[in-house]
Structure formats: structure tokens, C-alpha cells
Write a protein that holds these residues in place. Sequence first.
Motif, short mmCIF file in Angstrom:
data_model
loop_
_atom_site.label_atom_id
_atom_site.label_comp_id
_atom_site.label_asym_id
_atom_site.label_seq_id
_atom_site.Cartn_x
_atom_site.Cartn_y
_atom_site.Cartn_z
N GLY B 250 -3.14 -9.58 -5.70
CA GLY B 250 -2.46 -8.71 -4.76
C GLY B 250 -2.05 -7.37 -5.32
O GLY B 250 -1.58 -6.51 -4.59
N ASP B 251 -2.26 -7.14 -6.61
CA ASP B 251 -1.72 -5.92 -7.21
C ASP B 251 -2.61 -4.71 -6.90
O ASP B 251 -3.82 -4.76 -7.01
N TYR B 252 -1.95 -3.62 -6.51
CA TYR B 252 -2.74 -2.40 -6.28
C TYR B 252 -2.28 -1.24 -7.15
O TYR B 252 -2.91 -0.20 -7.21
N GLY B 266 -6.21 -4.97 -3.36
CA GLY B 266 -4.91 -4.40 -3.05
C GLY B 266 -5.00 -2.93 -2.69
O GLY B 266 -4.35 -2.46 -1.76
N VAL B 269 -6.41 -2.40 0.82
CA VAL B 269 -5.40 -2.71 1.83
C VAL B 269 -4.39 -1.57 1.93
O VAL B 269 -4.04 -1.10 3.00
N TYR B 270 -3.96 -1.10 0.76
CA TYR B 270 -2.95 -0.06 0.73
C TYR B 270 -3.45 1.22 1.38
O TYR B 270 -2.77 1.85 2.18
N GLN B 273 -3.93 1.01 5.32
CA GLN B 273 -2.75 1.05 6.19
C GLN B 273 -2.01 2.36 6.03
O GLN B 273 -1.25 2.77 6.88
N ILE B 279 -4.19 -0.13 10.30
CA ILE B 279 -3.49 -1.38 9.99
C ILE B 279 -4.31 -2.61 10.35
O ILE B 279 -4.31 -3.58 9.59
N ALA B 282 -6.60 -3.28 7.48
CA ALA B 282 -5.82 -3.65 6.31
C ALA B 282 -5.31 -5.09 6.43
O ALA B 282 -5.33 -5.86 5.47
N ALA B 283 -4.87 -5.43 7.65
CA ALA B 283 -4.37 -6.78 7.86
C ALA B 283 -5.48 -7.81 7.64
O ALA B 283 -5.27 -8.83 7.00
N SER B 286 -6.19 -8.21 4.03
CA SER B 286 -5.15 -8.90 3.29
C SER B 286 -5.21 -10.40 3.51
O SER B 286 -4.62 -11.17 2.76
N PRO B 289 -6.97 -12.26 0.18
CA PRO B 289 -6.18 -12.87 -0.90
C PRO B 289 -5.38 -14.07 -0.43
O PRO B 289 -5.20 -15.03 -1.18
#
Lengths: 261, 309, 335
Positions: B250-252, B266, B269-270, B273, B279, B282-283, B286, B289
Amino acid sequence: MPSRWLRISAWAVVLFLHIPLALIVLYAFSAEDKSYVFPPPALTTQWFAVAWEREDVWDAIKLSFQVAAWSTAVALVLGTLAAAALARATFFGRDVISLLLILPIALPGIITGIALRSGFHTLEIPFSFWTIVIGHATFCVVVVFNNAVARLRRLNPNLIEASMDLGADGFQTVRYIILPQLGSALLAGALLAFALSFDEVIVTTFTAGQQTTLPIWMLQELIRPRQRPVTNVVAVVIIALTFVPILVAYLLTRADEPGHR
Amino acid sequence: MHVDAPQGLSRRLSDLLYTRRGLLLLALLGPVLLWFGVIYLGSLFALLANAFFRLDDFTGQVVREVGFSNFVALLEPANLDSARRTIVMAIAVTLACTVLAFPLAYYMARHARGAQKAALYIAVMLPLWSSYLVRLYAWKLLLAKEGAISWLAQQLHAQWLLDALLATPAIGGPSLSFSTMGTFIVFVYMWLPFMVLPIMAAVERIPASTLEASADLGAHTAQTFRSVILPLAMPGVAAGSIFTFSLTLGDYIIPQVIGDSTLYIGQIVYRQQGVAGNIPFAAAFSLVPIVVIGVYLWLAKRKGAFDAL
Amino acid sequence: MTAAVSLDRVSCTFGTGAQAVRAVDSVDLNIDAGEFFTLLGPSGSGKTTVLRMIGGFTLPSSGRVFIGGQDVSHQPPYARPVNTVFQDYALFPHMSVRDNVAYPLMVRKAPRALREAKADQLLTLVQLPGVGSRRPAQLSGGQRQRVALARALISEPQVLLLDEPLGALDLKLREQMQSELKTLQRRLGITFLFITHDQHEALSMSDRIGVFNQGRLEQVGTPQQVYDTPTTRFVAQFVGAANVLQGEAAQRLTGMACAMLRPERITLGPQAGAKAEGQVSEVQYFGSFTRLKVQTWGTSVQADLPTGSALMVPPLSATVHLHWDAGAVHALATG
């Protein structure tokens, strides 16, 4: 008897964990301001004064403090209430609720972050100081909750019965008997929640509007460094600010841990 | 002498809550459940819902109709690449953390006593509780071209080795502080404490008599390690790996600060959004993961990780 | 005269459905003012639950509880004129001894000077002058017990409940506390409701005893009544040692269907006039008496012979002749 290699590799790992932190402290005194050259050409304390003058740093610190204070307050209330309900309960939903409380911190920050962002976005709530607080409070609750439950489990239930038997109603019992016993556990929980909130960056970036907390400030410096020495100084300050409450919290609740050494 | 008991509103409320325990429970849990139900579960639900919505290219608004366009987009090569890259990194980090954590964890569990053990415990906890960003920043300093590691390489006349590694495709990069290798090192550093503690707990649970029996029956140290210690410590490894795996997935921030320009889950996703305002996508991304972690948790549970936590 | 405590068909059931446990089964009880009443029974017999229902910690599933004539069945503990001395004393660890004792007055908003003076008074009453400023952790078990007592008495309750308060004390201290409690009770004139599983304690301290078994109150009476004329088999065997005779042995030895005979009422004598004859199967020396087990009519009869009588203790397998007077046998309900 531990073999030499075992001992060496064990301590090597410990060194590995701590050398970077020691290095930061060193760099805070480095006279070089354009790069991260090692070893530092000279040592000076001038950057501490420069950092002191920086408005944006103080604004970020102030904001982080306010967010952490509010989040801790909300987490204290919700966490203590939940602990009071669940410490000795045996009803079916107990494990479910414990899981629910730990989810915000167990799921990767990005998931919690984007979930909250989706939520606010869908309800068309603008991102502001309060959305940050809501996010922080949500993952801080479990920290207070765990401390409170551990302490409540150690509390002799006869004390509560005795207090009521002798004439104190529920509220008086809470005030004179339960809260004093809970006191240091709640303090520890609050300190941990504060440190957690103060340091948090991932969920914060998803729930903030234009606000800059100290971690967000730090992140921006990491991506686009402005004044490197100032960043070094701020880093050292952050280490100190988050280390102290954690150590105090640990000392306050050592006896509550199961299998405590 | 007899003092009369107070009779007020608070006393009547106390009477009510005492005789109706259900009401008391409601009063205690109500606010908490309301908060978590509405804010947190509601948000997760909104996330899930958004994964099925899509962004209208013209208006830039979210179209609230159920569709699968996001999931189709997930299968594009760039996105699959990113997912593969992230998962490979997570596995590599987990393995490296296990190898590094084991000696320390073993030493702490079996050989450290009293004050030394407490000191080691704090020594492991301290970085864990230090600020994530500060620790990241420390590595930025270390990995910089002019930083401490370069200096060390020069002192040891190993500069050529460093350059060779950096030139290697897939793990190299322009400099250590902008490379996959650098990213890998920082990930390992960050999550190492998470691996040490569960392994230590698992090793502590191995009775000394088991190890003595193994030696007594003629096994060398290495054999004892392979056949006795490692299997028994596995639940601890599994528990620690949950952290290293899911935290890496999950780390970005670390890939962005230390990595080269290849994207991890990550980061995508970041960015989606944020800048793109997309979004829904991105959702959907996500969820990747989430699903991977779910599978991993299920596997870890079978290995007994949850008992070791 | 209104009873100090009165229970009217009180029952208490825990759990639901198939797992429901009837801890207390339709108990009727009347305790007079100023009495030292003991609830006696083995663990799980319901005596503790009855105490808790009187104190207000457990609410009855059915029936009513009266204190001083008032229906308090569903009132919380703090509303009832009853105070409790708990088994583990339950002193508040974060308060001094004096503050512990003064607690009931503090929650009733009595002024500080008044309640501290009264607390010191009570401490003197329980023979602990001068420990007011210490913490409970610094006191011995016996001292803590007295503090718990002082704390329970300071607000002058109508009834004092004592939940096995002497269980944690060693023998000598326990005996000392037994007589002190009795003296205190007589002096104060408060109704004492005492719980114990130790029948010696119950017999020596009580004005009346209520014997519990599996949630039912089997007998209420003075110590003499409960000992000499038990109404059920359980009471006969629980309070003191007893020979309970049934079936053929009962018919042959006593002419009744079911009877009780106390071991200390049996003596050894010549064959003439003996009530029974049998073989000695066991001999146990208890200091002040010797216990024989004699096999007769297919059953084992216990006889306690006092030391000091110019009697030779018979060896194992010897044939002996048992004597007792007619009044020593007491009929019991069958089943």
C-alpha cells in the motif's frame, strides 16, 4: 552459548536500525546547506536559529498540534466508552466490534485514506481541518481502547460492587473509583494517540484540503527540498517530540501487558 | 447521626441504567458504533461503490451507474505491470526482512537476559515508533550521491561495484536515491522491526528441551536450525510477513521519494484520485491490494500466523 | 415486629433456554431484627446468590425481597439500607484507610471534618486505632478485614451482609475474629447475615442457621435444632458427621425407614443391651476422640469415642457391641 556469528549479526542489525537516526542528528549540525555531503565539512548550530525563524514550520507544527489534540480528545471519549462496554462483556458482537475498531489502523493507510476520501467526496463534504480530525480520530480510537481494556480487565469487579453497596450511584462510582484506577492507562492511551496523529501522513494527505500539517510539510521537503539544513533540524525535533510521549506511555502501562518481562 | 442520600436526576438516571443493562450497553456503545458505522464502514462502502462507477471524460463528474469499465482498465499492460512490480517488491522485502530479523530475534529470545534484553527490546521499538517520514528522510541523506554510502564505497575502493549495480536494469537507476535498489533497501529498513518482534515471540515459545533433544540426538547446529527451529518459528515469520507484505503493497511515498519513475500500485491510486480526480478508477485499483492482502492473510492464517500475533 | 429481611418465593435463574441454571429456587426466608443469621451450604448451593440478591448485586428473576418491610427487589445496591463485607474485602487501593472507611459518608456529601472523625471512631471500634493514614496494601489480611468491617458499619445500615469474610484467615486468627464478630454484633444490635460453608463456624456463631442445597433452602432453625433434629438427609450429613441409615439397616437398628444417628452418641459396651454388633473396619485417632467404623447389617456405622474414658480402643476386625439411648435416633424423611 551463542555463537560469535549470532551475536555479531544480532548487534549488526541493531546498528543498522539506529545508524540512520544517528546520522540525522549529525546532519542537523552540518554547515553544508546545498547538498547531503558526507562527512559534513564543518559543524554548526546556526541552522537551529534559522529554523526557529521559519513561519511555515511553525504553522505546520501548530496545525499538527491542533489536529492531534482534537483527535486525541475524540478518541479518548469513544475509546473509553467502547472499553467500558466490552472489557467484561461476553455477547456475540464483541469480537466483531474489536475488529471494527482495529480496521482503520490494520488496513494499509492508503485504503483507509481513499475510503474516507470517497466517503467525503460522495457526501460532498469539503476537505478541511475537520475532515483531517475525523480521519485521525477514527484510527486513534483503537489505541485508547486497547489501553483502557487492558486496565479494566485488571480492575477488581468487587470494587465497583463495593462502591455501589456503600451508597455511591453509577456516576459517583465512575468518578471516585473507576476513573482514578483507569487514569494512567488513559493517559498512556492519549499520549500514544497524540504521537500517532502527530506523525501520520498517509491518511492525512487524503483527507486534507489545503492544510499543511508537519508531516505533510516534511513530505513536501522530501520531494522538493527547499532549505535542507532546516529540514534536518525539523527532523531532529520530530524525533524528540514523538519519542518522549511513547516512552512515557510505555512506562505507565508496563504492568498491564500480558507476559510482561 | 445519619446523613441522607442525595436524590436527583443523576441518581434516577443511574437507577435506570442499573436495572436495564441493555440500556447501559446502548449508551456506551451507541456513539462508537454510530461513528464507525457511518464514517468508517460508510466510507468503505462508498469506496466499493465508486469502484463500479466511472468518470465522465467530458464533464469530469462521477457517473453513478454500475459498470465494469474500471476493472477492464485494470487489465491494461501498464497497470498489470505496476501490480506485478509492487507484488514482487513486497515478496522481496518480506524475504529480506525475514533473513535480517532472524538472528536478532533469535538472540533476543534465547540469549539476552534482564537488562540487556530490555535494552534490545527498546532498541527495536524505538525506530518503530519514530516518525516514518524522518526515517525515510534519513535514508535520503544516506543514499544521496554525495552521501554516506557513496563515501563509504569510496573509502573501501568499491565505487565500481556501486556503479555496476546502478547500471543493472530493473534494479538500478540514476543514483542510489532514485533506484529500485534504493527503494528496496528503504522498505526493508522501515518494516524490519515489525518482523523482529513476532519471530522473537515465536522462538521464545520453543521449549529449551526441544533444542537440547535435537542436539542430543546428534543433529548439527545447521540441521537443528533447518528441522527444528525454522518450522517452529514459522508462525512468527508468517505474522511478521503480514505487516511487511501489506505495508509494502500500500505504500506510495517511498517509491515516490526514493524510486525511479516506474509506478507502484499506491502511486497510481494516489495520482488517480488526486490530480486526475478519477476516484472511481482509484477505488477500483485499490481493491487490488485489498484482494491480494486478503489472500495473503488466508494463507498466513493456515500457517498459524494469528496464533503468534 | 417487621422482619429485618424477608424473601418471598425468590428465584434466580442464570442463562436462557437449555443452558438455564436455577441458582436459587423459590426461597422463603424471614430474618429477625438484631439476629445473627448464617446462610450455610456447600459451594454452588445458592447461598451467595441469595446474599447478592439481598445486597442488590443480582436482581431476582421472580419473587420479592423486603428489607425493613420495604420492597427493594429491583433497587440498586446504593439505595438499600444494607452494607456488605466482601470475601476479598474490596478495599479501594488508591485511597487511604481513613478515606476507605469514610467513603459511605463522602458519597452522601457529609462534611470532611465530620466524616473523618467518624471514621477514626469506627477504626477504634474494630481495634485498629492509628492506621488511618496507611494504604490498604500496607496492612495484613486480618487488618484489612477489620477496615472492611468498619467501612461497612459507618453509615449505620439496618443489615450487614458478610460474604465468607473469614475464609482467607488462618485458623487461630479465624477463631479470634469469630468471637470478635459475635461480640460486635451483640454490642451494636445490627442484624448480621453471615455466609459460610464451614458448619463449625455456623454452629458456634449463629442465632439461627439457614441450610442451602442446590438452590433450595432445606432447613431454618437454631444451631441446636439444625444439629439435633435435621429435617432432611442433606442437612443431617452436612452439619456435623452423621450416620444416615436406610433400608434394612435402618429397620433392624432403629425400627424406622430412614434415621440419623450422631457418632458421638454411640458408645461401646457389653453384648447385653447392645443395639448393634459388628466388626471394626477402620480406626482413626483425632486427638480428643477416636473414630471407629463398624460394619453391621451391610452398612458402615461411625462411632466417635472420647479419649480419656478408661476404654481400650479395639483393634481392627474385632467384634464390638454398640449402645445408644433411644433419644439419639432421629427420623428423617425418606428419599
